[in-house]
Scaffold this motif. Structure first.
Motif, PDB file in Angstrom:
ATOM      1  N   ALA A   1      47.430  73.223  22.766  1.00 53.83           N
ATOM      2  CA  ALA A   1      48.063  73.305  21.449  1.00 53.83           C
ATOM      3  C   ALA A   1      47.319  74.278  20.545  1.00 53.83           C
ATOM      4  CB  ALA A   1      48.119  71.922  20.811  1.00 53.83           C
ATOM      5  N   TRP A   2      45.989  74.215  20.545  1.00 55.26           N
ATOM      6  CA  TRP A   2      45.200  75.138  19.727  1.00 55.26           C
ATOM      7  C   TRP A   2      45.412  76.580  20.181  1.00 55.26           C
ATOM      8  CZ3 TRP A   2      43.863  74.207  15.159  1.00 55.26           C
ATOM      9  CH2 TRP A   2      43.266  73.012  14.750  1.00 55.26           C
ATOM     10  N   GLN A   3      45.416  76.814  21.492  1.00 55.96           N
ATOM     11  CA  GLN A   3      45.582  78.178  21.985  1.00 55.96           C
ATOM     12  C   GLN A   3      46.939  78.744  21.591  1.00 55.96           C
ATOM     13  OE1 GLN A   3      44.599  77.418  26.163  1.00 55.96           O
ATOM     14  NE2 GLN A   3      42.682  78.549  25.927  1.00 55.96           N
ATOM     15  N   ALA A   4      47.986  77.937  21.706  1.00 55.76           N
ATOM     16  CA  ALA A   4      49.318  78.387  21.317  1.00 55.76           C
ATOM     17  C   ALA A   4      49.392  78.623  19.812  1.00 55.76           C
ATOM     18  CB  ALA A   4      50.362  77.363  21.750  1.00 55.76           C
ATOM     19  N   PHE A   5      48.787  77.716  19.052  1.00 53.18           N
ATOM     20  CA  PHE A   5      48.792  77.846  17.589  1.00 53.18           C
ATOM     21  C   PHE A   5      48.070  79.115  17.152  1.00 53.18           C
ATOM     22  CE2 PHE A   5      46.299  77.278  13.709  1.00 53.18           C
ATOM     23  CZ  PHE A   5      47.310  77.088  12.777  1.00 53.18           C
ATOM     24  N   PHE A   6      46.861  79.332  17.662  1.00 59.11           N
ATOM     25  CA  PHE A   6      46.094  80.508  17.232  1.00 59.11           C
ATOM     26  C   PHE A   6      46.723  81.807  17.730  1.00 59.11           C
ATOM     27  CE2 PHE A   6      42.440  77.467  16.683  1.00 59.11           C
ATOM     28  CZ  PHE A   6      42.391  77.604  15.306  1.00 59.11           C
ATOM     29  N   LYS A   7      47.319  81.777  18.915  1.00 64.80           N
ATOM     30  CA  LYS A   7      48.014  82.973  19.394  1.00 64.80           C
ATOM     31  C   LYS A   7      49.141  83.359  18.445  1.00 64.80           C
ATOM     32  CE  LYS A   7      50.399  84.904  23.422  1.00 64.80           C
ATOM     33  NZ  LYS A   7      50.865  84.650  24.823  1.00 64.80           N
ATOM     34  N   ALA A   8      49.853  82.338  17.948  1.00 62.25           N
ATOM     35  CA  ALA A   8      50.939  82.597  17.001  1.00 62.25           C
ATOM     36  C   ALA A   8      50.422  83.167  15.685  1.00 62.25           C
ATOM     37  CB  ALA A   8      51.723  81.314  16.741  1.00 62.25           C
ATOM     38  N   HIS A   9      49.125  82.946  15.422  1.00 61.48           N
ATOM     39  CA  HIS A   9      48.534  83.432  14.170  1.00 61.48           C
ATOM     40  C   HIS A   9      47.519  84.550  14.408  1.00 61.48           C
ATOM     41  CE1 HIS A   9      50.480  80.443  11.619  1.00 61.48           C
ATOM     42  NE2 HIS A   9      50.313  79.592  12.618  1.00 61.48           N
ATOM     43  N   GLY A  10      47.645  85.220  15.585  1.00 64.21           N
ATOM     44  CA  GLY A  10      46.887  86.436  15.830  1.00 64.21           C
ATOM     45  C   GLY A  10      45.453  86.249  16.271  1.00 64.21           C
ATOM     46  N   LYS A  11      45.102  85.054  16.759  1.00 64.88           N
ATOM     47  CA  LYS A  11      43.739  84.790  17.209  1.00 64.88           C
ATOM     48  C   LYS A  11      43.751  84.322  18.664  1.00 64.88           C
ATOM     49  CE  LYS A  11      41.554  85.496  13.264  1.00 64.88           C
ATOM     50  NZ  LYS A  11      40.478  86.483  13.092  1.00 64.88           N
ATOM     51  N   THR A  12      42.622  84.566  19.346  1.00 67.17           N
ATOM     52  CA  THR A  12      42.471  84.112  20.726  1.00 67.17           C
ATOM     53  C   THR A  12      41.388  83.040  20.777  1.00 67.17           C
ATOM     54  OG1 THR A  12      43.112  86.269  21.617  1.00 67.17           O
ATOM     55  CG2 THR A  12      41.875  84.786  23.082  1.00 67.17           C
ATOM     56  N   LEU A  13      41.680  81.924  21.434  1.00 66.22           N
ATOM     57  CA  LEU A  13      40.715  80.834  21.594  1.00 66.22           C
ATOM     58  C   LEU A  13      40.499  80.602  23.084  1.00 66.22           C
ATOM     59  CD1 LEU A  13      39.017  78.485  20.401  1.00 66.22           C
ATOM     60  CD2 LEU A  13      41.073  77.059  20.613  1.00 66.22           C
ATOM     61  N   THR A  14      39.262  80.770  23.537  1.00 65.65           N
ATOM     62  CA  THR A  14      38.952  80.529  24.944  1.00 65.65           C
ATOM     63  C   THR A  14      38.588  79.060  25.154  1.00 65.65           C
ATOM     64  OG1 THR A  14      36.588  80.995  24.722  1.00 65.65           O
ATOM     65  CG2 THR A  14      38.060  82.869  25.151  1.00 65.65           C
ATOM     66  N   GLU A  15      38.718  78.623  26.387  1.00 64.98           N
ATOM     67  CA  GLU A  15      38.328  77.257  26.705  1.00 64.98           C
ATOM     68  C   GLU A  15      36.841  77.037  26.440  1.00 64.98           C
ATOM     69  OE1 GLU A  15      38.430  74.052  30.440  1.00 64.98           O
ATOM     70  OE2 GLU A  15      39.297  76.063  30.667  1.00 64.98           O
ATOM     71  N   ARG A  16      36.014  78.018  26.779  1.00 67.31           N
ATOM     72  CA  ARG A  16      34.574  77.891  26.549  1.00 67.31           C
ATOM     73  C   ARG A  16      34.251  77.727  25.067  1.00 67.31           C
ATOM     74  NH1 ARG A  16      29.663  78.881  28.821  1.00 67.31           N
ATOM     75  NH2 ARG A  16      28.043  79.734  27.457  1.00 67.31           N
ATOM     76  N   HIS A  17      34.866  78.542  24.233  1.00 64.92           N
ATOM     77  CA  HIS A  17      34.639  78.446  22.789  1.00 64.92           C
ATOM     78  C   HIS A  17      35.054  77.071  22.272  1.00 64.92           C
ATOM     79  CE1 HIS A  17      35.396  80.230  18.492  1.00 64.92           C
ATOM     80  NE2 HIS A  17      34.366  79.402  18.535  1.00 64.92           N
ATOM     81  N   PHE A  18      36.213  76.613  22.700  1.00 64.01           N
ATOM     82  CA  PHE A  18      36.705  75.305  22.262  1.00 64.01           C
ATOM     83  C   PHE A  18      35.749  74.195  22.685  1.00 64.01           C
ATOM     84  CE2 PHE A  18      39.191  71.440  23.214  1.00 64.01           C
ATOM     85  CZ  PHE A  18      39.697  71.174  21.955  1.00 64.01           C
ATOM     86  N   THR A  19      35.329  74.200  23.952  1.00 64.97           N
ATOM     87  CA  THR A  19      34.497  73.127  24.482  1.00 64.97           C
ATOM     88  C   THR A  19      33.105  73.128  23.858  1.00 64.97           C
ATOM     89  OG1 THR A  19      35.689  73.175  26.583  1.00 64.97           O
ATOM     90  CG2 THR A  19      33.511  72.136  26.585  1.00 64.97           C
ATOM     91  N   LYS A  20      32.513  74.309  23.712  1.00 62.85           N
ATOM     92  CA  LYS A  20      31.132  74.408  23.245  1.00 62.85           C
ATOM     93  C   LYS A  20      31.003  74.311  21.729  1.00 62.85           C
ATOM     94  CE  LYS A  20      29.202  75.110  27.305  1.00 62.85           C
ATOM     95  NZ  LYS A  20      28.253  74.122  27.896  1.00 62.85           N
ATOM     96  N   GLU A  21      31.999  74.819  21.007  1.00 63.37           N
ATOM     97  CA  GLU A  21      31.825  74.964  19.560  1.00 63.37           C
ATOM     98  C   GLU A  21      32.754  74.099  18.715  1.00 63.37           C
ATOM     99  OE1 GLU A  21      29.364  76.688  18.481  1.00 63.37           O
ATOM    100  OE2 GLU A  21      28.821  77.598  20.406  1.00 63.37           O
ATOM    101  N   LEU A  22      33.941  73.767  19.215  1.00 59.72           N
ATOM    102  CA  LEU A  22      34.938  73.143  18.352  1.00 59.72           C
ATOM    103  C   LEU A  22      35.285  71.706  18.725  1.00 59.72           C
ATOM    104  CD1 LEU A  22      37.385  76.168  18.003  1.00 59.72           C
ATOM    105  CD2 LEU A  22      35.544  75.480  16.453  1.00 59.72           C
ATOM    106  N   SER A  23      35.002  71.290  19.948  1.00 57.00           N
ATOM    107  CA  SER A  23      35.340  69.936  20.375  1.00 57.00           C
ATOM    108  C   SER A  23      34.616  68.913  19.511  1.00 57.00           C
ATOM    109  CB  SER A  23      34.957  69.729  21.847  1.00 57.00           C
ATOM    110  OG  SER A  23      35.246  68.423  22.264  1.00 57.00           O
ATOM    111  N   GLY A  24      35.373  67.980  18.941  1.00 51.30           N
ATOM    112  CA  GLY A  24      34.796  66.950  18.081  1.00 51.30           C
ATOM    113  C   GLY A  24      34.848  67.281  16.606  1.00 51.30           C
TER     114      GLY A  24
END
Length: 233
Positions: free
Chosen positions: A37-60
């Motif tokens: 959901a985050w990847q689709a959302f950010f893609k729609a708003h011109g940003k790229t979110l990698t799984e590594r970035h999400f897991t290491k920095e944004l989870s929680g």
């Protein structure tokens, strides 16, 4: 943790304690759906979110802060709220056909409730997602105390959310056992002075070494083991 869960009521000789659950990745193994959901959302708003970035920095981290981190601190509260609703509606559509409780969760919650152990939820999730998840998992009757990120000034990894949950449960923080899956959540609970059992839904066991215990799910978690953990200094 491999013993079967005994249906044993809390007795006068048993140390009184409470159990607090995070929600995402803890009540339900849903991080993959949040990532999509985050990847689709950010893609729609011109940003790229990698799984590594999400897991290491944004989870929680709560969704409002995630949006500000990715799209900028200049956003108004109204814009963040609209973006958050957009993303969370997408998440709920993605997970609805697949949502189920983590293995062993329901019998454990039933056992703890029968034993008179107070249960709470401390989560960075939005209230719509909390209500959606508890309703879909048929867990609404078991949690009388629920604290979300909007109820505290600082979200995880700050300990405020766990300290508030303990206060609402009327149990000292040192007498609380927390189930968490994220590194930010583990730090939040540990800094609140609580014992932490980490679930491997989001990270490998080595990454979770700062928790008191690590488990894949709840199938091997039982009341007697939780009592022993509660008694640790």
């Amino acid at each position: 943790m491999n013993d079967p869960i005994p249906l044993v009521p809390q007795t006068n000789s048993m140390k009184k304690f409470s159990v607090i659950f995070d929600m995402d990745g803890t009540l339900v193994d849903n991080n993959a759906y949040h990532l999509k959901a985050w990847q689709a959302f950010f893609k729609a708003h011109g940003k790229t979110l990698t799984e590594r970035h999400f897991t290491k920095e944004l989870s929680g981290i709560d969704s409002a802060n995630t949006i500000r981190i990715m799209l900028g601190n200049h956003l108004s509260d109204e814009a963040v709220a609209a973006y958050r609703d957009e993303k969370e509606q997408l998440y709920r559509r993605l997970i609805t056909p697949h949502i189920q409780p983590l293995a062993g969760l329901v019998p454990l919650v039933q056992t703890l409730t029968a034993a008179g152990i107070p249960l709470g939820i401390a989560t960075s999730a939005t209230w719509d997602n909390i209500a959606f998840t508890l309703r879909k998992l048929n867990l609404e009757p078991y949690f009388k105390v629920i604290v979300d990120a909007t109820m505290v000034d600082r979200g995880k990894p700050d300990p405020a959310i766990y300290l508030m949950t303990a206060a609402k449960l009327a149990v000292p923080p040192g007498d609380c056992i927390v189930f968490e899956d994220s590194l930010h959540g583990i730090k939040s609970a540990r800094d609140a002075g609580m014992k932490v059992i980490a679930l491997t839904t989001s990270h490998d066991p080595e990454s979770l070494r700062h928790a008191d215990e690590v488990t894949d799910d709840y199938t091997g978690v039982n009341l007697s083991q939780l009592c022993k953990i509660a008694q640790r200094p």
